[in-house]
Design a protein around this motif. Structure first.
Motif, short mmCIF file in Angstrom:
data_model
loop_
_atom_site.label_atom_id
_atom_site.label_comp_id
_atom_site.label_asym_id
_atom_site.label_seq_id
_atom_site.Cartn_x
_atom_site.Cartn_y
_atom_site.Cartn_z
N ASN A 1 0.86 -1.19 0.00
CA ASN A 1 0.00 0.00 0.00
C ASN A 1 0.89 1.24 0.00
N PRO A 2 0.82 2.07 -1.04
CA PRO A 2 1.73 3.22 -1.15
C PRO A 2 1.46 4.33 -0.15
N LEU A 3 0.37 4.24 0.62
CA LEU A 3 0.08 5.23 1.65
C LEU A 3 0.65 4.85 3.01
N VAL A 4 1.39 3.72 3.03
CA VAL A 4 1.99 3.22 4.26
C VAL A 4 3.50 3.31 4.14
N TYR A 5 4.15 3.78 5.21
CA TYR A 5 5.59 4.01 5.17
C TYR A 5 6.27 3.18 6.26
N PRO A 6 7.04 2.15 5.85
CA PRO A 6 7.69 1.28 6.83
C PRO A 6 8.98 1.88 7.38
N TYR A 7 9.22 1.69 8.66
CA TYR A 7 10.43 2.18 9.31
C TYR A 7 11.07 1.05 10.12
N ASN A 8 12.37 0.99 10.04
CA ASN A 8 13.17 0.10 10.89
C ASN A 8 14.35 0.95 11.34
N VAL A 9 14.39 1.32 12.61
CA VAL A 9 15.37 2.31 13.06
C VAL A 9 16.80 1.83 12.89
N ARG A 10 17.01 0.50 12.76
CA ARG A 10 18.37 0.03 12.53
C ARG A 10 18.89 0.45 11.15
N GLN A 11 17.96 0.70 10.22
CA GLN A 11 18.35 1.17 8.90
C GLN A 11 18.09 2.68 8.73
N THR A 12 17.00 3.18 9.28
CA THR A 12 16.59 4.56 9.01
C THR A 12 17.11 5.55 10.03
N GLY A 13 17.58 5.07 11.18
CA GLY A 13 17.97 5.97 12.25
C GLY A 13 16.80 6.33 13.14
N LYS A 14 17.11 6.99 14.23
CA LYS A 14 16.12 7.29 15.26
C LYS A 14 15.74 8.77 15.22
N ALA A 15 14.49 9.05 15.57
CA ALA A 15 13.98 10.43 15.58
C ALA A 15 13.89 10.92 17.02
N SER A 16 15.03 10.97 17.69
CA SER A 16 15.05 11.28 19.12
C SER A 16 15.24 12.76 19.38
N THR A 17 14.33 13.55 18.85
CA THR A 17 14.25 14.98 19.14
C THR A 17 12.77 15.33 19.24
N TRP A 18 12.47 16.40 19.95
CA TRP A 18 11.10 16.89 19.96
C TRP A 18 10.78 17.47 18.59
N GLN B 1 -1.07 18.94 14.96
CA GLN B 1 -1.19 20.39 15.04
C GLN B 1 -1.46 20.88 16.46
N ALA B 2 -1.52 19.95 17.40
CA ALA B 2 -1.76 20.32 18.80
C ALA B 2 -0.72 19.73 19.74
N THR B 3 0.12 18.81 19.25
CA THR B 3 1.14 18.17 20.08
C THR B 3 2.45 18.09 19.30
N TRP B 4 3.52 17.83 20.02
CA TRP B 4 4.74 17.36 19.38
C TRP B 4 5.22 16.14 20.15
N HIS B 5 6.20 15.41 19.61
CA HIS B 5 6.53 14.11 20.20
C HIS B 5 8.03 13.84 20.15
N TYR B 6 8.42 12.83 20.94
CA TYR B 6 9.83 12.50 21.14
C TYR B 6 9.93 10.99 21.37
N ALA B 7 10.70 10.31 20.52
CA ALA B 7 10.92 8.87 20.68
C ALA B 7 12.17 8.67 21.53
N VAL B 8 12.00 8.11 22.72
CA VAL B 8 13.09 8.00 23.68
C VAL B 8 14.10 6.96 23.20
N ASP B 9 15.36 7.36 23.11
CA ASP B 9 16.43 6.48 22.65
C ASP B 9 17.18 5.93 23.85
N ASP B 10 16.57 4.92 24.48
CA ASP B 10 17.18 4.32 25.66
C ASP B 10 17.32 2.80 25.52
N TYR B 11 17.26 2.30 24.28
CA TYR B 11 17.22 0.85 24.06
C TYR B 11 18.38 0.35 23.20
N GLY B 12 19.44 1.14 23.08
CA GLY B 12 20.65 0.70 22.39
C GLY B 12 20.38 0.29 20.96
#
Length: 268
Positions: free
Chosen positions: A81-98, A239-250
């Motif tokens: 499905n082209p509207l779905v975007y797969p992520y694997n942080v081991r390849q794509t990196g982590k988004a550990s910022t607000w 549009q009402a929140t922002w988020h942060y993925a915690v990088d504490d799992y090596g």
């Protein structure tokens, strides 16, 4: 088949965030339930549905309850499905910022959503902060000042694509730092750590203001935290929140699928 559901909205925090219990998103929900879910989304801004195990097509259908799924121009797409975007942080990196999603476009995404496939045994939680409540926590004179201030961001969507090396900024887009929500009309801060600078003030003033706003908007007073299991589904008001993925799992696994939603053309 459309399924009539009896469900419960369980608040997860005193300010915002909720878990929805009793809704099976692998099947179409009835109109009344869909209306109640949309209202819950407006009320709580982050909704978590546990143990859904959505397929890519079901994930898109679930987002469609709330908004129009968005075809991202630079994201890697799921084969099914082209509207779905797969992520694997081991390849794509982590988004550990607000951050807020889709700042390269105006308006930004209305919602973002994730279906988790693999998660670390410990850690890997996600934080959200309520930018509207953070705005409420500012003094009235400061709110008046911010009404005339904007923030500048990189406008190249390629520089936001997973796993890519960012190129130099050649085009920018400006967003107000106080956003009136297009659905609820409630005002909130609208700021992200990727801001290149502020407009409407001097460069020196902008640095001070930006630093203060970023720290204020990420205060624990305005945050909520969720941990994950495979199969969990979450969507949030971008549009009402922002988020942060915690990088504490090596180097642990974190694999998920994302679907983005934008306002429907007839939403007004």
């Amino acid at each position: 088949m459309t399924t009539v559901t009896t469900h419960e909205i369980r608040r997860a925090g005193p300010r915002f965030g909720a878990e929805v219990v009793g809704v099976d998103l692998t099947r179409a929900v009835d109109d009344a339930t869909a209306d109640e879910l949309r209202q819950a989304f407006q009320d709580h801004k982050v909704l978590v549905f546990r143990d859904q195990n959505l397929t890519p097509d079901q994930h898109v259908a679930a987002v469609r309850i709330f908004a129009e799924p968005f075809d991202h121009p630079t994201a890697a797409k799921d084969a099914g499905n082209p509207l779905v975007y797969p992520y694997n942080v081991r390849q794509t990196g982590k988004a550990s910022t607000w951050h807020i999603g889709g700042l390269w476009r105006s308006p930004v995404f209305a919602i973002e959503s994730l279906t988790y496939e693999e998660v670390p045994a410990l850690g890997g939680h996600t934080l959200w902060a309520d930018l509207q409540t953070a705005y409420d926590g500012l003094s009235e004179p400061f709110k008046v000042l911010l009404e005339s201030v904007g923030a500048v961001y990189d406008a190249d969507p390629q520089n936001y694509a997973q796993g890519t090396k960012r190129s130099s900024v050649t085009e920018t887009v400006e967003h107000p730092v106080v956003l009136e929500h297009p659905v609820t009309g409630r005002k909130g801060l609208f700021i992200s750590t990727s801001a290149l600078g502020l407009t409407g003030v001097s460069k020196e003033e902008g640095k001070i203001l930006l630093d203060h706003l970023l720290r204020h908007a990420s205060s624990p007073d305005y945050t909520i935290r969720f941990g994950w299991n495979p199969g969990d589904f979450v969507l949030w008001d971008n549009q009402a929140t922002w988020h942060y993925a915690v990088d504490d799992y090596g180097d642990g696994a974190r694999v998920y699928r994302k679907v983005i939603g934008v306002e429907r053309p007839d939403a007004a």
